[in-house]
Write a protein that holds these residues in place. Structure first.
Motif, mmCIF file in Angstrom:
data_model
loop_
_atom_site.group_PDB
_atom_site.id
_atom_site.type_symbol
_atom_site.label_atom_id
_atom_site.label_comp_id
_atom_site.label_asym_id
_atom_site.label_seq_id
_atom_site.Cartn_x
_atom_site.Cartn_y
_atom_site.Cartn_z
ATOM 1 N N ASP A 56 9.772 20.467 38.609
ATOM 2 C CA ASP A 56 9.975 21.298 39.783
ATOM 3 C C ASP A 56 9.919 20.387 41.013
ATOM 4 O O ASP A 56 8.867 19.845 41.348
ATOM 5 C CB ASP A 56 8.890 22.378 39.852
ATOM 6 N N LEU A 57 11.064 20.204 41.662
ATOM 7 C CA LEU A 57 11.167 19.272 42.797
ATOM 8 C C LEU A 57 10.756 19.928 44.109
ATOM 9 O O LEU A 57 11.410 19.740 45.146
ATOM 10 C CB LEU A 57 12.600 18.739 42.905
ATOM 11 N N GLY A 58 9.699 20.693 44.088
ATOM 12 C CA GLY A 58 9.289 21.426 45.283
ATOM 13 C C GLY A 58 8.969 20.551 46.468
ATOM 14 O O GLY A 58 9.083 21.006 47.616
ATOM 15 N N PHE A 59 8.570 19.293 46.260
ATOM 16 C CA PHE A 59 8.219 18.418 47.389
ATOM 17 C C PHE A 59 9.442 17.674 47.930
ATOM 18 O O PHE A 59 9.380 17.073 49.001
ATOM 19 C CB PHE A 59 7.139 17.412 46.970
ATOM 20 N N TRP A 60 10.515 17.661 47.182
ATOM 21 C CA TRP A 60 11.760 17.053 47.649
ATOM 22 C C TRP A 60 12.799 18.121 47.995
ATOM 23 O O TRP A 60 13.347 18.146 49.068
ATOM 24 C CB TRP A 60 12.320 16.111 46.575
ATOM 25 N N ILE A 61 13.046 18.995 47.003
ATOM 26 C CA ILE A 61 14.054 20.049 47.165
ATOM 27 C C ILE A 61 13.399 21.354 46.758
ATOM 28 O O ILE A 61 13.187 21.607 45.560
ATOM 29 C CB ILE A 61 15.308 19.779 46.314
ATOM 30 N N PHE A 62 13.062 22.172 47.703
ATOM 31 C CA PHE A 62 12.316 23.400 47.428
ATOM 32 C C PHE A 62 13.109 24.331 46.500
ATOM 33 O O PHE A 62 14.278 24.597 46.714
ATOM 34 C CB PHE A 62 11.990 24.126 48.735
ATOM 35 N N GLY A 63 12.409 24.796 45.455
ATOM 36 C CA GLY A 63 12.989 25.785 44.557
ATOM 37 C C GLY A 63 13.927 25.234 43.506
ATOM 38 O O GLY A 63 14.513 26.010 42.750
ATOM 39 N N LYS A 64 14.087 23.923 43.402
ATOM 40 C CA LYS A 64 15.015 23.355 42.431
ATOM 41 C C LYS A 64 14.253 22.715 41.278
ATOM 42 O O LYS A 64 13.314 21.948 41.487
ATOM 43 C CB LYS A 64 15.921 22.312 43.083
ATOM 44 N N LYS A 65 14.671 23.043 40.060
ATOM 45 C CA LYS A 65 14.121 22.425 38.861
ATOM 46 C C LYS A 65 15.220 21.603 38.198
ATOM 47 O O LYS A 65 16.377 22.047 38.120
ATOM 48 C CB LYS A 65 13.595 23.478 37.886
ATOM 49 N N VAL A 66 14.831 20.434 37.686
ATOM 50 C CA VAL A 66 15.787 19.548 37.023
ATOM 51 C C VAL A 66 15.162 19.003 35.750
ATOM 52 O O VAL A 66 13.958 19.139 35.518
ATOM 53 C CB VAL A 66 16.210 18.391 37.944
ATOM 54 N N LEU A 67 16.000 18.384 34.938
ATOM 55 C CA LEU A 67 15.536 17.734 33.716
ATOM 56 C C LEU A 67 15.417 16.236 33.940
ATOM 57 O O LEU A 67 16.329 15.605 34.501
ATOM 58 C CB LEU A 67 16.494 18.012 32.552
ATOM 59 N N MET A 68 14.296 15.662 33.513
ATOM 60 C CA MET A 68 14.090 14.224 33.587
ATOM 61 C C MET A 68 13.867 13.701 32.171
ATOM 62 O O MET A 68 12.904 14.079 31.498
ATOM 63 C CB MET A 68 12.873 13.886 34.456
ATOM 64 N N PRO A 69 14.775 12.847 31.663
ATOM 65 C CA PRO A 69 14.591 12.299 30.323
ATOM 66 C C PRO A 69 13.257 11.556 30.226
ATOM 67 O O PRO A 69 12.831 10.887 31.168
ATOM 68 C CB PRO A 69 15.786 11.343 30.164
ATOM 69 N N VAL A 70 12.608 11.684 29.071
ATOM 70 C CA VAL A 70 11.271 11.108 28.937
ATOM 71 C C VAL A 70 11.296 9.585 29.053
ATOM 72 O O VAL A 70 10.295 8.975 29.439
ATOM 73 C CB VAL A 70 10.640 11.530 27.590
ATOM 74 N N GLY A 71 12.435 8.965 28.728
ATOM 75 C CA GLY A 71 12.522 7.514 28.851
ATOM 76 C C GLY A 71 12.531 7.033 30.281
ATOM 77 O O GLY A 71 12.329 5.844 30.541
ATOM 78 N N ARG A 72 12.753 7.937 31.235
ATOM 79 C CA ARG A 72 12.719 7.586 32.646
ATOM 80 C C ARG A 72 11.404 8.015 33.295
ATOM 81 O O ARG A 72 11.350 8.335 34.475
ATOM 82 C CB ARG A 72 13.896 8.256 33.372
#
Length: 308
Positions: A56-72
């Motif tokens: 949940d990128l609430g501190f960068w982009i409010f209200g947006k959720k994204v997927l982050m690959p575990v290798g990153r």
């Protein structure tokens, strides 16, 4: 390969983290103290391999959720943090938004992978991909990416996105499956007990008596003896009445208790055997230097920095 949330795959997943929960950890940009969001959940594949953090990128982009690959990512359990390796705000803005109600399919994953790879990835034919002919003379051409399509893609083609490396994570956890025995009470059947009325013809023998009149004519012993006519009275209408009786059967019915039925349940106990194939992860160590036999420690030049 279908992806599911970690709690749907294993409700007791916290045991793999020594009782800790990766969900809720703060996400920071790599090498900074800038918080960019929070781990909302984790997606695993059908074999339980970690594939994505839902951030949940609430501190960068409010209200947006994204997927982050575990290798990153780099997980710091001590600080209760997850560091996003190499993620920039521009990259976060380009990532497709994740919806809790959406199905994560191949096309969506390709859009996510395209952002992290730095360039969009298109579905390629099964033939070998051509080399980059635009490379300058004297510069080695980049190795061609593995060819794949939606039916042949494997996560091993993007090891930098999905592999948890020792240099980016503090802990390497080995997992093992175990059988957990439980009992489920279910209805196995039902017994219905009732009454019904059956009829039959019964016979009973009843001895009865009937009276009848027997008339006998006999000769008296003094038959033929003369008597005085003055002593004999002749008359008409004289009669003798005899009442006759007989018995008739009288049958009636009466009800009585024939038997009593008692209904109860008994519990029979037995032991059943169940078997299932379980998996266990073993540690593979590929040594390039001297192997120290009989020791569970690596040479000092191969110990992590915090153990030297």
């Amino acid at each position: 390969m279908a992806l599911v949330k970690i709690s749907d795959f294993d409700p007791d997943y916290r045991e793999a983290f020594d009782g800790n929960d990766v969900k809720g950890m703060s996400v920071y940009a790599q090498g900074t103290d800038e918080k960019i969001g929070t781990v909302s959940d984790v997606l695993v594949d059908e074999e339980g391999n970690f594939r994505y953090f839902i951030v949940d990128l609430g501190f960068w982009i409010f209200g947006k959720k994204v997927l982050m690959p575990v290798g990153r990512s780099r997980i710091d359990y001590g600080a209760d943090r997850v560091y996003a390796v190499g993620m920039t705000r521009e990259q976060a803005e380009n990532l497709p938004e994740f919806d809790e109600n959406m199905a994560v399919d191949y096309d969506y994953e390709e859009r996510v992978r395209g952002v992290y790879r730095g360039q969009p990835t298109v579905e390629m034919p099964l033939e070998a991909a051509p080399l980059d002919t635009a490379a300058t003379v004297g510069t080695a051409a980049p190795a061609p990416r593995p060819t794949y399509n939606r039916d042949t893609y494997d996560y091993k083609y993007d090891e930098d996105l999905y592999n948890l490396k020792e240099d980016t994570n503090q802990n390497l956890k080995l997992y093992q499956e175990r059988l957990v025995a439980n009992k489920v009470r279910r209805k196995a059947g039902e017994v219905s007990i009732g009454k019904r009325v059956e009829t039959e013809t019964a016979q009973v023998s009843i001895p009865i008596e009937k009276e009848r009149v027997v008339i006998e004519r006999v000769s008296p012993t003094d038959a033929g003896r003369a008597v005085d006519p003055n002593q004999v009275r002749f008359g008409e209408g004289e009669a003798t009445r005899v009442e006759l009786y007989e018995e008739t059967p009288e049958v009636r019915k009466e009800a009585f208790v024939r038997e009593e039925v008692r209904v109860r349940k008994e519990v029979d106990q037995e032991t059943v055997q169940a078997q299932e194939t379980i998996r266990r992860e073993e540690l593979d160590i590929h040594n390039e230097g001297t192997v120290v036999e009989g020791s569970d420690r690596l040479p000092n030049d191969r110990l992590p920095n915090d153990r030297v």
